[in-house]
Design an enzyme around this catalytic site. Sequence first.
Site, PDB file in Angstrom:
ATOM      1  N   ASP A 247       0.848  -1.180   0.000  1.00 27.94           N
ATOM      2  CA  ASP A 247       0.000   0.000   0.000  1.00 27.94           C
ATOM      3  C   ASP A 247       0.887   1.234   0.000  1.00 27.94           C
ATOM      4  O   ASP A 247       1.848   1.309   0.764  1.00 27.94           O
ATOM      5  CB  ASP A 247      -0.890  -0.036   1.253  1.00 27.94           C
ATOM      6  CG  ASP A 247      -1.959   1.026   1.190  1.00 27.94           C
ATOM      7  OD1 ASP A 247      -3.100   0.681   0.868  1.00 27.94           O
ATOM      8  OD2 ASP A 247      -1.641   2.200   1.471  1.00 27.94           O
ATOM      9  N   LEU A 248       0.585   2.168  -0.904  1.00 30.88           N
ATOM     10  CA  LEU A 248       1.440   3.351  -0.993  1.00 30.88           C
ATOM     11  C   LEU A 248       1.218   4.264   0.216  1.00 30.88           C
ATOM     12  O   LEU A 248       0.095   4.407   0.686  1.00 30.88           O
ATOM     13  CB  LEU A 248       1.135   4.136  -2.264  1.00 30.88           C
ATOM     14  CG  LEU A 248       1.365   3.405  -3.585  1.00 30.88           C
ATOM     15  CD1 LEU A 248       1.203   4.374  -4.732  1.00 30.88           C
ATOM     16  CD2 LEU A 248       2.744   2.772  -3.625  1.00 30.88           C
ATOM     17  N   ASP A 290      -4.556   2.761  -4.242  1.00 34.23           N
ATOM     18  CA  ASP A 290      -3.087   2.714  -4.226  1.00 34.23           C
ATOM     19  C   ASP A 290      -2.612   1.402  -3.600  1.00 34.23           C
ATOM     20  O   ASP A 290      -1.588   1.358  -2.938  1.00 34.23           O
ATOM     21  CB  ASP A 290      -2.512   3.932  -3.489  1.00 34.23           C
ATOM     22  CG  ASP A 290      -3.011   4.017  -2.058  1.00 34.23           C
ATOM     23  OD1 ASP A 290      -3.867   3.207  -1.671  1.00 34.23           O
ATOM     24  OD2 ASP A 290      -2.536   4.901  -1.315  1.00 34.23           O
TER      25      ASP A 290
END
Length: 639
Positions: A247-248, A290
């Site tokens: 996950d960004l 994201d």
Amino acid sequence: MSSSISEDNNLIVAQYRSFAQKMPPIYAGLSLAMACHIYSFWSIVPWVWSVLCPSLLMAGAMVRGIWWFRHRNTPAASDVAQSRLQRATRLLFAAALVVALMDYMAVPYLDLHGKYYLVVELLVLSVVSCVSLIHLRHYANLVAGVVNLAMLYVCWSMNDFYASLSAAIAVLFLAVLHACVISYYNDFKMLEQARREAQRLSSRNAALASSDMLTGLPNRRHFFAMLDRVLERARMKSRRFAVGILDLDGFKPVNDSYGHRVGDLVLCEVANRLTSSLGKAVSFYRLGGDEYAFIVILKGDDAPLKELGQTMISLIEAPMTFGDVTVAVSGSVGMAVCPDMAEAADRLFEYADFALYHAKRTGRARAEVFSPVHREELRAQGAIEQAIRVADMDAEFYPMFQPIVDTETGTTQHLEALARWNSPVLGAVSPSQFVPVAERAGLISAITLVMLRKSTAAMRHWPDHVGLSFNLSACDIINSVMIMRLITEVEQSGVNPRRIVFELTETALLQDFSLARENIELLRRAGIHVALDDFGTGYSSLSHVQNLPLDKLKIDQRFVADIENNQTNQMIVRSLITLCRGIGISCVVEGAETNAQVEALRELGCHSIQGYFFAKPMSEQDVVTYLNVPAEGLNRLAG
Ligand code: C2E
Ligand code: MG
Ligand code: MG
């Protein structure tokens, strides 16, 4: 002839499929016709043409018929199909020639009835070859042509009006049949083309349905399908593999600051970097937003797995430049190993997600592999979640209050409401345990509302100059409906909104910066003040302080421990106090436990302090006493 066979491969395969189905009955029919031929003519026609030839033909037809019966449903590649089609049609053509020759040789020995029998036999053979070779138009015509010639010869040899009439009708009938064969063949070809087009479109649709339009990576749906397949294979071959979620971190601010176009470019670039560097060993998927997922087959122990996660994070962290915009994001990774931790797809995913959540909670830009410790934590969190779900919120949740003291005047400015939970199932549970669980389970808003109602009710017993500091969850601040409910709750309580400060953490802001900002403005318009809590613990950024309409900054207690000796902490606190003064907001330091810490903070210019030195969180009743009789800490301060 060859043009038909040399048509494209798919057509050949389709022709073969249809042809193979018809071969067994054709050969059975041919064998039967030859048996009848022998029975009818063995005593009239020389044995070579009445017995030998038909017997050989019958035997050959039976052998071929059995062969085709066995292979009638076996699919064949186009080259095999082509060679089988060629061989079969050559044999059929040879059989037609032999029948024609046999009948031609029999004619001189037969009377009119015998010749009529031959005409019928040849007519039937002609029709059968036309119909059965319908998908091979040229072969059908060739075989039927030979048989027809033989039939016309037999009719001519009869020298009879009715025979000539029959021949004329037969020729007409065969011409019509021939036209039908051509038209049917064209329809077959068109149908086959349409079938192939439909197949092409459906495979294209399947590809689209399983890939992510933006990044080109396989999508969430494909990931879960693939996970099932990998699980199945791993089970059969006793192999280990890991499922990961990436996950960004810091993607939302990029989207908010530079727009969705740059956001999209970032997502593509991340996909690109991951696949081009690690794509051979790891399969990547985009789950949405994201969030990416990956599957990696493990060869040795788990040590390289953490390294792999860190490599992914390093790949992502390198700055990205799009035209004149340069952005930097980071990522957190959670992984779970099969079969060590779980053997079911949903469990593995849940565990990887938990490891990710852990990585994010413990500092971000980290990779974590789900371990037995996590499993225990997950179990405990599950128990907490269950207990919250069945909790009587009004009876079980209540606030304790801790003062924030103005060290200049020695008075209490605010009392911070800190949630307490007395669960009949689990006993007393601290907010650092139940708040994250309630947030994840979507149950925090109900707790917030109970807490706010009880806290504002408690305020009725406080002097007007004492305000309430109230913690909002990350989920509350990005929920506009919730914000409106909170404002209504404050209005209905009759408390002056200016006496209330809502405390937000930075993690809350990161979830959706622009929405958080809008909601902060809503709160401030309603007269409520807003503070940024625990500054310095999360994804700290001074730009948040400058870009948000805040009233207060609460410096986290980690900077207070050892402040009297620690020069770095002194510098940080001093510069934060200066920053707050510069932008005209107030500043509170949390967690002062000793006189030395309080003195050090006062020397640095900090006058709003919260901590055990003044008072630990107190019950609603104790607050009333505290406000009437100043606590020991305040006395010491005054002294
Ligand atoms: P916070 O908002 O930063 O609250 C301060 C925490 O530090 C409180 O812990 C408080 O008891 C503790 N504390 C205060 N002075 C000292 C000190 O001198 N030394 C030490 N060691 N600790 C001190 P608590 O009550 O356990 O709360 C923990 C966190 O849980 C809070 O941190 C807040 O983030 C969250 N929380 C508490 N109540 C609520 C609530 O009603 N809603 C939400 N969303 N979160 C809450
Ligand atoms: Mg707080
Ligand atoms: Mg705090």
